[in-house]
Write an enzyme that holds these catalytic residues in place. Structure first.
Site, PDB file in Angstrom:
ATOM      1  N   ASP A   8       0.717  -1.120   0.028  1.00  0.00           N
ATOM      2  CA  ASP A   8      -0.075   0.102   0.081  1.00  0.00           C
ATOM      3  C   ASP A   8       0.779   1.199  -0.131  1.00  0.00           C
ATOM      4  OD1 ASP A   8      -2.270   1.783   0.504  1.00  0.00           O
ATOM      5  OD2 ASP A   8      -3.297   0.012   0.706  1.00  0.00           O
ATOM      6  N   ASP A  22       4.057   2.892  -4.453  1.00  0.00           N
ATOM      7  CA  ASP A  22       2.983   3.738  -5.195  1.00  0.00           C
ATOM      8  C   ASP A  22       2.684   3.253  -6.585  1.00  0.00           C
ATOM      9  OD1 ASP A  22       1.844   5.698  -6.522  1.00  0.00           O
ATOM     10  OD2 ASP A  22       3.231   7.284  -5.690  1.00  0.00           O
ATOM     11  N   ASN A  47      -5.208  -4.249  -6.961  1.00  0.00           N
ATOM     12  CA  ASN A  47      -6.389  -3.589  -6.382  1.00  0.00           C
ATOM     13  C   ASN A  47      -6.376  -2.254  -6.107  1.00  0.00           C
ATOM     14  OD1 ASN A  47      -8.991  -3.811  -4.391  1.00  0.00           O
ATOM     15  ND2 ASN A  47      -7.149  -3.100  -3.345  1.00  0.00           N
ATOM     16  N   TYR A  94     -12.127   7.598 -13.784  1.00  0.00           N
ATOM     17  CA  TYR A  94     -12.116   6.158 -13.170  1.00  0.00           C
ATOM     18  C   TYR A  94     -12.724   5.264 -14.197  1.00  0.00           C
ATOM     19  CZ  TYR A  94     -13.745   2.855  -9.449  1.00  0.00           C
ATOM     20  OH  TYR A  94     -13.819   2.054  -8.523  1.00  0.00           O
ATOM     21  N   LYS A 110     -11.201   1.956 -15.638  1.00  0.00           N
ATOM     22  CA  LYS A 110     -11.586   0.308 -15.435  1.00  0.00           C
ATOM     23  C   LYS A 110     -12.172   0.032 -16.580  1.00  0.00           C
ATOM     24  CE  LYS A 110     -11.437   0.753 -10.760  1.00  0.00           C
ATOM     25  NZ  LYS A 110     -10.373  -0.064  -9.933  1.00  0.00           N
TER      26      LYS A 110
HETATM   27  P1  NAP Z   1     -10.192   1.811  -0.376  1.00  0.00           P
HETATM   28  O1  NAP Z   1     -10.750   1.251   0.916  1.00  0.00           O
HETATM   29  O2  NAP Z   1     -10.037   3.237  -0.374  1.00  0.00           O
HETATM   30  O3  NAP Z   1      -8.665   1.294  -0.782  1.00  0.00           O
HETATM   31  C1  NAP Z   1      -7.976   1.495  -1.565  1.00  0.00           C
HETATM   32  C2  NAP Z   1      -6.452   1.283  -1.125  1.00  0.00           C
HETATM   33  O4  NAP Z   1      -5.625   1.818  -2.435  1.00  0.00           O
HETATM   34  C3  NAP Z   1      -6.260   2.324  -0.036  1.00  0.00           C
HETATM   35  O5  NAP Z   1      -5.535   1.481   0.967  1.00  0.00           O
HETATM   36  C4  NAP Z   1      -5.141   3.508  -0.817  1.00  0.00           C
HETATM   37  O6  NAP Z   1      -4.395   3.926   0.091  1.00  0.00           O
HETATM   38  C5  NAP Z   1      -4.578   2.553  -1.793  1.00  0.00           C
HETATM   39  N1  NAP Z   1      -3.935   3.388  -2.872  1.00  0.00           N
HETATM   40  C6  NAP Z   1      -4.723   4.404  -3.588  1.00  0.00           C
HETATM   41  N2  NAP Z   1      -3.654   5.116  -4.220  1.00  0.00           N
HETATM   42  C7  NAP Z   1      -2.580   4.161  -4.374  1.00  0.00           C
HETATM   43  C8  NAP Z   1      -1.421   4.206  -5.127  1.00  0.00           C
HETATM   44  N3  NAP Z   1      -0.935   5.250  -5.703  1.00  0.00           N
HETATM   45  N4  NAP Z   1      -0.452   2.985  -4.936  1.00  0.00           N
HETATM   46  C9  NAP Z   1      -0.942   2.084  -3.826  1.00  0.00           C
HETATM   47  N5  NAP Z   1      -1.806   2.185  -3.020  1.00  0.00           N
HETATM   48  C10 NAP Z   1      -2.952   3.039  -3.294  1.00  0.00           C
HETATM   49  O7  NAP Z   1     -10.965   1.556  -1.627  1.00  0.00           O
HETATM   50  P2  NAP Z   1     -11.710   0.203  -2.042  1.00  0.00           P
HETATM   51  O8  NAP Z   1     -13.267   0.647  -2.542  1.00  0.00           O
HETATM   52  O9  NAP Z   1     -11.393  -1.073  -1.266  1.00  0.00           O
HETATM   53  O10 NAP Z   1     -11.021  -0.008  -3.452  1.00  0.00           O
HETATM   54  C11 NAP Z   1     -10.426  -1.099  -3.852  1.00  0.00           C
HETATM   55  C12 NAP Z   1     -10.379  -1.238  -5.547  1.00  0.00           C
HETATM   56  O11 NAP Z   1     -11.735  -1.669  -5.621  1.00  0.00           O
HETATM   57  C13 NAP Z   1     -10.149  -0.113  -6.235  1.00  0.00           C
HETATM   58  O12 NAP Z   1      -9.376  -0.373  -7.517  1.00  0.00           O
HETATM   59  C14 NAP Z   1     -11.525   0.361  -6.636  1.00  0.00           C
HETATM   60  O13 NAP Z   1     -11.664   1.162  -7.710  1.00  0.00           O
HETATM   61  C15 NAP Z   1     -12.283  -0.860  -6.877  1.00  0.00           C
HETATM   62  N6  NAP Z   1     -13.868  -0.850  -6.855  1.00  0.00           N
HETATM   63  C16 NAP Z   1     -14.263  -0.333  -5.439  1.00  0.00           C
HETATM   64  C17 NAP Z   1     -15.586  -0.480  -5.421  1.00  0.00           C
HETATM   65  C18 NAP Z   1     -16.290  -0.148  -4.264  1.00  0.00           C
HETATM   66  O14 NAP Z   1     -17.622   0.119  -4.174  1.00  0.00           O
HETATM   67  N7  NAP Z   1     -15.787   0.079  -3.190  1.00  0.00           N
HETATM   68  C19 NAP Z   1     -16.441  -0.762  -6.582  1.00  0.00           C
HETATM   69  C20 NAP Z   1     -15.617  -1.240  -7.568  1.00  0.00           C
HETATM   70  C21 NAP Z   1     -14.354  -1.189  -7.654  1.00  0.00           C
HETATM   71  P3  NAP Z   1      -4.711   5.404   0.745  1.00  0.00           P
HETATM   72  O15 NAP Z   1      -6.081   5.003   1.385  1.00  0.00           O
HETATM   73  O16 NAP Z   1      -3.708   5.747   1.761  1.00  0.00           O
HETATM   74  O17 NAP Z   1      -4.938   6.409  -0.229  1.00  0.00           O
END
Ligand code: NAP
Length: 263
Positions: free
Chosen positions: A39, A66, A93, A158, A162
């Site tokens: 992360d 990163d 992810n 986004y 995606k």
């Molecule tokens: P989340 O809880 O915000 O987790 C995302 C993680 O990625 C966070 O720990 C974040 O760190 C980290 N991150 C962000 N930028 C980064 C970078 N440049 N390098 C390394 N790590 C980085 O979000 P989530 O909902 O679990 O999302 C996970 C994945 O699922 C994403 O790809 C998202 O697009 C996808 N997704 C989510 C949903 C949903 O409804 N939640 C739906 C469809 C797809 P920081 O917090 O420190 O920035």
């Protein structure tokens, strides 16, 4: 351990200190693999690793990375290889959200979304692919979204990233051929994570409703099951995709969306 065993495998999950990535890493670890949680924030990654109980001879490590920085992505893979061995399962992810109408969408933010959620996963795939093929086993799981299948207002960057990663998934599957490596995308609908909660205010102003009402009146209205999904539901499916039992499934973009998107 559940139905599917990942014993003796090495799994590397990006963005795994929070939300969906943490659930995937946790479920994979419970299924018996060695786990690397990568992360952006080293302390968050370390805390996530410390939250996993010691389990038999399984190793668990945190890696700061990163995904928008090529060098950092290569170093992440190298660090995992040095500490745990070659990567058997890569889960791309890491991600974030930024919402704005096209007219005021910051080009730099568009670029950043593409860098983190498309270029980073490509570089990570490049870093593990040859060795997976040599060892004749590998799983690459890309976390796309239902926004990889349909357009959504205010999410130009986004949705582009995606949609793009589904293309990368298909090319990876085709290039993997009969090597024993599979590549699939998971397309979650709305999952209860900080990423979704944090966009409610901006989405609310885009739709002209309060942040509290966006969930009920905009988001959940589109979901037949009328609920946010739990991160564990994505984690369980990722374990199946990483297992031997999914060997014939490749190049797919599979929705887990409570019925929101059906194609
Ligand atoms: P989340 O809880 O915000 O987790 C995302 C993680 O990625 C966070 O720990 C974040 O760190 C980290 N991150 C962000 N930028 C980064 C970078 N440049 N390098 C390394 N790590 C980085 O979000 P989530 O909902 O679990 O999302 C996970 C994945 O699922 C994403 O790809 C998202 O697009 C996808 N997704 C989510 C949903 C949903 O409804 N939640 C739906 C469809 C797809 P920081 O917090 O420190 O920035």
């Amino acid at each position: 351990m559940g139905t599917y065993s990942l014993a003796n495998k090495v799994a590397l999950v990006t963005g795994a200190a929070s939300g969906i990535g943490l659930a995937i890493a946790t479920k994979m670890y419970e299924a018996g693999c060695h786990i690397a949680i990568a992360d952006l924030d080293a302390a968050k990654a370390e805390a996530a690793i410390n939250g996993l109980p010691a389990q038999g001879g399984q190793q668990k490590i945190a890696i700061q990375a990163d995904m928008s920085d090529y060098g950092s992505v290569y170093r992440m893979v190298e660090s995992c290889e040095k500490q745990l061995g070659s990567v058997d399962i890569l889960v791309n992810n890491a991600g974030f959200q930024y919402v704005a109408p096209i007219e005021s969408f910051e080009p730099a933010m568009f670029q950043k979304l593409i860098d983190v959620m498309l270029v980073g996963p490509f570089v990570a795939t490049q870093a593990v692919f040859a060795k997976m093929k040599e060892r004749r086993w590998g799983r690459i799981i890309n976390i796309s979204s239902i926004n990889g299948k349909i357009g959504a207002p205010f999410k130009a960057g986004y949705c582009s990233a995606k949609h793009g990663i589904i293309g990368l998934t298909r090319v990876t599957a085709v290039e993997a051929g009969d090597s024993g490596v599979t590549c699939n995308a998971i397309c979650p609908g709305f999952v209860d994570t900080p990423l979704v909660r944090n966009q409610l205010e901006d989405l609310g102003s885009g739709y002209g409703v309060t942040p509290e009402k966006v969930l009920e009146e905009v988001i959940l209205k589109q979901v037949p099951q009328n609920r946010l999904l739990d991160t564990a539901e994505i984690g369980d499916f990722a374990v199946f995709l990483a297992s031997d039992q999914s060997a014939s499934i490749t190049g797919q973009a599979i929705n887990i969306s409570g019925g929101y998107v059906m194609h």
